[in-house]
Design a protein around this motif. Structure first.
Motif, PDB file in Angstrom:
ATOM      1  N   LEU A  58       0.832  -1.196   0.000  1.00 53.04           N
ATOM      2  CA  LEU A  58       0.000   0.000   0.000  1.00 53.04           C
ATOM      3  C   LEU A  58       0.870   1.251   0.000  1.00 53.04           C
ATOM      4  O   LEU A  58       0.614   2.188  -0.743  1.00 53.04           O
ATOM      5  N   ARG A  59       1.923   1.232   0.816  1.00 53.85           N
ATOM      6  CA  ARG A  59       2.800   2.397   0.858  1.00 53.85           C
ATOM      7  C   ARG A  59       3.413   2.643  -0.504  1.00 53.85           C
ATOM      8  O   ARG A  59       3.441   3.766  -0.996  1.00 53.85           O
ATOM      9  N   GLY A  60       3.899   1.588  -1.147  1.00 58.01           N
ATOM     10  CA  GLY A  60       4.510   1.746  -2.470  1.00 58.01           C
ATOM     11  C   GLY A  60       3.540   2.298  -3.488  1.00 58.01           C
ATOM     12  O   GLY A  60       3.873   3.192  -4.271  1.00 58.01           O
ATOM     13  N   PHE A  61       2.310   1.806  -3.491  1.00 55.01           N
ATOM     14  CA  PHE A  61       1.311   2.268  -4.440  1.00 55.01           C
ATOM     15  C   PHE A  61       0.900   3.712  -4.151  1.00 55.01           C
ATOM     16  O   PHE A  61       0.878   4.553  -5.054  1.00 55.01           O
ATOM     17  N   VAL A  62       0.578   3.995  -2.910  1.00 53.62           N
ATOM     18  CA  VAL A  62       0.148   5.346  -2.532  1.00 53.62           C
ATOM     19  C   VAL A  62       1.272   6.345  -2.791  1.00 53.62           C
ATOM     20  O   VAL A  62       1.053   7.426  -3.346  1.00 53.62           O
ATOM     21  N   ASP A  63       2.490   5.984  -2.422  1.00 54.36           N
ATOM     22  CA  ASP A  63       3.627   6.882  -2.623  1.00 54.36           C
ATOM     23  C   ASP A  63       3.843   7.138  -4.116  1.00 54.36           C
ATOM     24  O   ASP A  63       4.112   8.260  -4.532  1.00 54.36           O
ATOM     25  N   ASN A  64       3.693   6.106  -4.932  1.00 51.71           N
ATOM     26  CA  ASN A  64       3.853   6.248  -6.372  1.00 51.71           C
ATOM     27  C   ASN A  64       2.836   7.224  -6.939  1.00 51.71           C
ATOM     28  O   ASN A  64       3.187   8.130  -7.698  1.00 51.71           O
ATOM     29  N   GLN A  65       1.569   7.067  -6.576  1.00 55.25           N
ATOM     30  CA  GLN A  65       0.509   7.951  -7.060  1.00 55.25           C
ATOM     31  C   GLN A  65       0.703   9.379  -6.540  1.00 55.25           C
ATOM     32  O   GLN A  65       0.472  10.354  -7.250  1.00 55.25           O
ATOM     33  N   TYR A  66       1.129   9.470  -5.299  1.00 61.11           N
ATOM     34  CA  TYR A  66       1.369  10.758  -4.654  1.00 61.11           C
ATOM     35  C   TYR A  66       2.473  11.518  -5.394  1.00 61.11           C
ATOM     36  O   TYR A  66       2.323  12.704  -5.697  1.00 61.11           O
ATOM     37  N   ARG A  67       3.581  10.820  -5.682  1.00 63.79           N
ATOM     38  CA  ARG A  67       4.687  11.459  -6.400  1.00 63.79           C
ATOM     39  C   ARG A  67       4.264  11.925  -7.782  1.00 63.79           C
ATOM     40  O   ARG A  67       4.639  13.014  -8.226  1.00 63.79           O
ATOM     41  N   PHE A  68       3.476  11.100  -8.476  1.00 61.20           N
ATOM     42  CA  PHE A  68       3.005  11.494  -9.800  1.00 61.20           C
ATOM     43  C   PHE A  68       2.150  12.755  -9.705  1.00 61.20           C
ATOM     44  O   PHE A  68       2.355  13.711 -10.453  1.00 61.20           O
ATOM     45  N   GLY A  69       1.182  12.761  -8.804  1.00 64.84           N
ATOM     46  CA  GLY A  69       0.296  13.913  -8.653  1.00 64.84           C
ATOM     47  C   GLY A  69       1.058  15.185  -8.327  1.00 64.84           C
ATOM     48  O   GLY A  69       0.780  16.255  -8.885  1.00 64.84           O
ATOM     49  N   PHE A  70       2.029  15.075  -7.447  1.00 66.13           N
ATOM     50  CA  PHE A  70       2.807  16.263  -7.094  1.00 66.13           C
ATOM     51  C   PHE A  70       3.803  16.634  -8.179  1.00 66.13           C
ATOM     52  O   PHE A  70       4.197  17.794  -8.294  1.00 66.13           O
ATOM     53  N   GLY A  71       4.191  15.665  -9.019  1.00 65.00           N
ATOM     54  CA  GLY A  71       5.011  16.000 -10.188  1.00 65.00           C
ATOM     55  C   GLY A  71       4.222  16.887 -11.145  1.00 65.00           C
ATOM     56  O   GLY A  71       4.751  17.840 -11.713  1.00 65.00           O
ATOM     57  N   VAL A  72       2.936  16.580 -11.295  1.00 58.98           N
ATOM     58  CA  VAL A  72       2.055  17.412 -12.118  1.00 58.98           C
ATOM     59  C   VAL A  72       1.916  18.791 -11.476  1.00 58.98           C
ATOM     60  O   VAL A  72       1.962  19.820 -12.162  1.00 58.98           O
ATOM     61  N   PHE A  73       1.769  18.829 -10.166  1.00 53.38           N
ATOM     62  CA  PHE A  73       1.660  20.101  -9.446  1.00 53.38           C
ATOM     63  C   PHE A  73       2.938  20.933  -9.619  1.00 53.38           C
ATOM     64  O   PHE A  73       2.877  22.140  -9.866  1.00 53.38           O
ATOM     65  N   PHE A  74       4.098  20.290  -9.520  1.00 51.44           N
ATOM     66  CA  PHE A  74       5.376  20.966  -9.737  1.00 51.44           C
ATOM     67  C   PHE A  74       5.418  21.560 -11.150  1.00 51.44           C
ATOM     68  O   PHE A  74       5.853  22.697 -11.351  1.00 51.44           O
ATOM     69  N   THR A  75       4.931  20.790 -12.112  1.00 52.23           N
ATOM     70  CA  THR A  75       4.913  21.250 -13.497  1.00 52.23           C
ATOM     71  C   THR A  75       3.995  22.452 -13.674  1.00 52.23           C
ATOM     72  O   THR A  75       4.257  23.319 -14.513  1.00 52.23           O
ATOM     73  N   GLN A  76       2.942  22.529 -12.869  1.00 55.16           N
ATOM     74  CA  GLN A  76       2.078  23.708 -12.908  1.00 55.16           C
ATOM     75  C   GLN A  76       2.903  24.977 -12.629  1.00 55.16           C
ATOM     76  O   GLN A  76       2.675  26.019 -13.235  1.00 55.16           O
ATOM     77  N   GLY A  77       3.846  24.866 -11.718  1.00 54.60           N
ATOM     78  CA  GLY A  77       4.723  26.005 -11.430  1.00 54.60           C
ATOM     79  C   GLY A  77       5.544  26.404 -12.643  1.00 54.60           C
ATOM     80  O   GLY A  77       5.720  27.593 -12.933  1.00 54.60           O
TER      81      GLY A  77
END
Length: 154
Positions: A58-77
């Motif tokens: 669960l940690r691996g999956f959640v962390d993976n999705q979390y990193r992707f979502g925040f990568g998109v957020f970083f790209t918004q910047g």
């Protein structure tokens, strides 16, 4: 009178650009910490406890999705910084970036409706995404329309 209007329009444009630059920094800091530090990196940035202490699928999956979502957020910047180069020419880019943030805010609001406010730190970003972002879009359209009117007057 046109000179005064022109000066006011330039000042308004600069203030708007300052707000967009601040928004870009907001995207960069948690976006970078969470993309490259994962879900626990984000928690550490906020001064909180680690979210996951043990290893699990669960940690691996959640962390993976979390990193992707925040990568998109970083790209918004990055998009917002590019937009600042020419706010009239890159209007569509800004509007799609704002739409992405607004939809993210709808996701946060749905989470709040379903689970309640699980952490008070989610209220501020939700308000920014659902209230401030649409106001910035309206403000941007006003600036562009004012610039177009001033050009026609000259």
């Amino acid at each position: 009178m046109t000179y005064a209007n022109s000066r006011l329009a330039k000042t308004e444009r600069k203030v708007f650009q300052l707000f967009i630059a601040i928004l870009a920094v907001i995207c960069f800091i948690p976006g970078g910490a969470s993309t490259f530090g994962g879900i626990n990196g984000s928690a550490a940035l906020a001064g909180g406890e680690l979210i996951f202490n043990g290893e699990s699928m669960l940690r691996g999956f959640v962390d993976n999705q979390y990193r992707f979502g925040f990568g998109v957020f970083f790209t918004q910047g990055l998009i917002l910084m590019f937009f600042l180069r020419n706010i009239e020419q890159h209007s569509t880019l800004f509007h799609f970036s704002a739409l992405a943030m607004f939809i993210g805010g709808l996701g946060r609001a749905t989470n709040i409706l379903e689970y309640g406010v699980v952490d008070p730190q989610v209220v501020g970003p939700t308000v920014i995404e659902l209230v401030v972002i649409p106001l910035l879009v309206i403000w941007h359209m006003r600036i562009v329309n004012t610039q177009n009117s001033l050009r026609r007057a000259v």
